[in-house]
Design an enzyme around this catalytic site. Structure first.
Site, PDB file in Angstrom:
ATOM      1  N   ARG A 157      -5.340   3.942  -9.900  1.00  0.00           N
ATOM      2  CA  ARG A 157      -6.012   3.868 -10.907  1.00  0.00           C
ATOM      3  C   ARG A 157      -6.176   5.230 -11.790  1.00  0.00           C
ATOM      4  O   ARG A 157      -6.492   6.107 -10.891  1.00  0.00           O
ATOM      5  CB  ARG A 157      -7.036   3.083 -11.252  1.00  0.00           C
ATOM      6  N   SER A 182      -8.741   7.223  -0.692  1.00  0.00           N
ATOM      7  CA  SER A 182      -9.307   6.863   0.571  1.00  0.00           C
ATOM      8  C   SER A 182      -8.501   6.625   1.632  1.00  0.00           C
ATOM      9  O   SER A 182      -8.155   5.425   2.088  1.00  0.00           O
ATOM     10  CB  SER A 182      -9.676   5.318  -0.019  1.00  0.00           C
ATOM     11  N   ASP A 203     -13.638   6.657  -1.083  1.00  0.00           N
ATOM     12  CA  ASP A 203     -14.101   5.247  -1.713  1.00  0.00           C
ATOM     13  C   ASP A 203     -15.527   5.015  -1.290  1.00  0.00           C
ATOM     14  O   ASP A 203     -16.134   4.461  -2.230  1.00  0.00           O
ATOM     15  CB  ASP A 203     -13.248   4.276  -1.875  1.00  0.00           C
TER      16      ASP A 203
HETATM   17  C1  GLC Z   1      -9.336   2.892   5.556  1.00  0.00           C
HETATM   18  C2  GLC Z   1      -9.438   4.390   5.160  1.00  0.00           C
HETATM   19  C3  GLC Z   1     -10.667   4.823   4.829  1.00  0.00           C
HETATM   20  C4  GLC Z   1     -11.126   3.872   3.578  1.00  0.00           C
HETATM   21  C5  GLC Z   1     -11.214   2.484   4.083  1.00  0.00           C
HETATM   22  C6  GLC Z   1     -11.435   1.555   2.806  1.00  0.00           C
HETATM   23  O1  GLC Z   1     -10.259   2.737   6.702  1.00  0.00           O
HETATM   24  O2  GLC Z   1      -9.018   4.993   6.351  1.00  0.00           O
HETATM   25  O3  GLC Z   1     -10.823   6.257   4.257  1.00  0.00           O
HETATM   26  O4  GLC Z   1     -12.581   4.210   3.223  1.00  0.00           O
HETATM   27  O5  GLC Z   1      -9.618   2.280   4.405  1.00  0.00           O
HETATM   28  O6  GLC Z   1     -10.505   1.602   1.684  1.00  0.00           O
END
Ligand code: GLC
Length: 483
Positions: A107, A168, A222
């Site tokens: 996004r 993330s 995130d």
């Molecule tokens: C995976 C990623 C992490 C993220 C999580 C939720 O574990 O490695 O960085 O926060 O997914 O999206």
């Protein structure tokens, strides 16, 4: 009459009355209805409090290892400092751009903050699978192209707006705007990104185009975005949690405990830590509670041996765990009269959203489940099968909620504050009808009884949070340059 009796019993088992969900209740009630073999074979999926407490102990040890300079390099739970030192205080203002990469969609957002007000426009772009598994350059070119389309549509292409980038994946941060990718997780596996600074890769892709100007103010996870967006509303927020495609948490730690953190103190004495708890268990620490379905999911994933905790919890894997159990029980003759279907035996074909749908049916009603069985070519499923299938879904989703709760209880105890809000986002938490209640109940059992906590759904942590991190960075920078 028999159906009615089943309804009554499932009512007790149903998640709606979660306060009656301790194990004795379940066993006593479903003895009559759930098949004994299924119940016995699902026992390995039930994590009692002794096991959860053991998990908490190992997890806490892992967190300490991740925080300490001496042990960090070999630690499994990475505890990356995020360089986010302060939470929003409501005085942040201005227009910000945000990018959100890491779930199923990508996004781009334009956010305007002013006092308590918040306006947001956003656009979702698909990331085709060939890009998720292609080269890093292709990925960042695609991101830059989406950004260019968006800023032109929103008529801000001529302004140099600050941008927060929610990325993330496990990032070893070297500052608020520098993050080295440690490894890919979830469905991504682009070449030539691991070991590189993703902010630099984004800037290079933008420069290659030459038609957009931005200033990357912050890169964040995130979980951090979720923490920030809840903290903006609720000043007791100390933990950010994601239970979506993946699972992870971050929390606010004292700077002196975060030995890997090496920035200038901006005055708060705190720093937010991205735990990357998805990797917990990658050294075998969770093997005492993992079972054959977990092994299977792991072996057949794009990152075998990695993210073992996440694979027991998150939405990318939950449906497949259920499907594997259904496949096994069908082959053993315990479900569907021993007769499955091609779709039931097809990897990835039992979606995680089915688990939420099945458990959303009121107790004793199997409307969604009946439809799902039809969709999967299992028209011959019986009422007894429905009861068994629902139970299997409940075992898997409950195990996920309990593992998450054990992690959170560990953090609550570690933080040691008397009143803490936990900000949460992610499709499993949002859409599973009983996840919230299961967590409330289990955390209460596991954490220090003097701690008061609540679980707050984050409103778009990844988007709003990115803008807030960028805004707080700007505020701190301005404050410090004035003093
Ligand atoms: C995976 C990623 C992490 C993220 C999580 C939720 O574990 O490695 O960085 O926060 O997914 O999206």
């Amino acid at each position: 009459m028999r159906i009615k009796r089943i309804c009554d019993s499932v009512n007790v088992f149903g998640r709606i009355e979660t306060d009656r969900l301790d194990e004795e209740d379940v066993d006593e009630t479903i003895d009559y209805h759930l098949s004994n073999e299924i119940r016995d074979k699902c026992r390995e999926l039930v994590l009692d409090n002794d096991k959860l407490r053991k998990i908490m102990e190992i997890f806490l040890d892992n967190v300490h290892r991740g925080l300490k300079r001496e042990t960090h390099a070999d630690s499994i739970v990475k505890c990356f400092p995020t360089y986010v030192q302060d939470l929003p205080n409501g005085t942040e203002t201005g227009k910000f751009l945000a990018l959100d990469l890491g779930g199923t969609n990508f996004r781009v957002l334009l956010i305007e903050l002013s006092g308590e007000h918040f306006e947001m426009k956003s656009k979702i772009f698909a990331i085709p699978q060939h890009i998720m598994l292609g080269s890093g350059e292709q990925l960042f070119d695609h991101i830059a192209e989406c950004l260019a389309i968006f800023v032109k549509e929103e008529q801000v292409a001529d302004q140099r707006l600050p941008l927060g980038f929610t990325f993330s994946f496990p990032l070893a941060q070297k500052g608020l705007t520098k993050g080295i990718l440690e490894r890919w997780t979830k469905g991504f596996n682009c070449s030539n990104v691991v070991g590189n600074d993703v902010v630099q890769m984004l800037n290079e892709a933008i420069d290659r185009r030459g038609d957009v100007q931005i200033q990357v103010c912050a890169i964040l996870n995130d979980t951090t975005g979720t923490l920030m967006s809840c903290a903006w509303k609720n000043h007791n927020t100390r933990i950010g949690l994601i239970v979506g495609t993946g699972s992870n948490a971050c929390y606010v730690e004292r700077q002196e405990n975060a030995e890997m953190w090496d920035d200038v103190d901006m005055g708060s004495g705190k720093v937010s830590i991205n735990l990357e708890w998805g990797a917990f268990g990658d050294d075998g620490a969770l093997d005492f509670v993992r079972c054959e379905y977990d092994e299977d999911v792991d072996k057949n994933s794009i990152n075998p041996g990695k993210q073992k905790h996440e694979k027991m919890i998150s939405g990318m894997y939950m449906g497949e765990l259920v499907r594997l159990a259904l496949e096994r029980f069908t082959k053993e003759g315990l479900l569907f009269g021993g007769k499955g279907s091609d779709m039931l035996f097809e990897r990835g074909r039992f979606y995680t959203k089915y688990v939420s749908e099945i458990e959303s049916d009121p107790p004793g009603v199997f409307n969604n489940l009946r439809e799902i069985c039809e969709e999967l070519g299992l028209k011959h499923a019986s009422e007894q099968d429905y009861i068994n299938i629902r139970y299997i879904c409940e075992c898997i989703s409950r195990r996920s909620a309990h593992l998450v709760s054990a992690g959170l209880a560990t953090l609550l105890n570690k933080i040691g504050e008397k009143k803490v809000t936990i900000g949460i986002d992610g499709s499993v938490y949002r859409f599973h009808p009983h996840f919230h209640n299961l967590m409330m109940e289990k955390i209460k059992e596991l954490c220090d009884p003097s701690i008061e906590f609540d679980l707050m759904l984050s409103e778009d942590g990844s988007g709003r949070g990115a803008a807030l991190v960028a805004a707080v960075a700007a505020r701190l920078y301005n404050q410090n340059s004035r003093t």
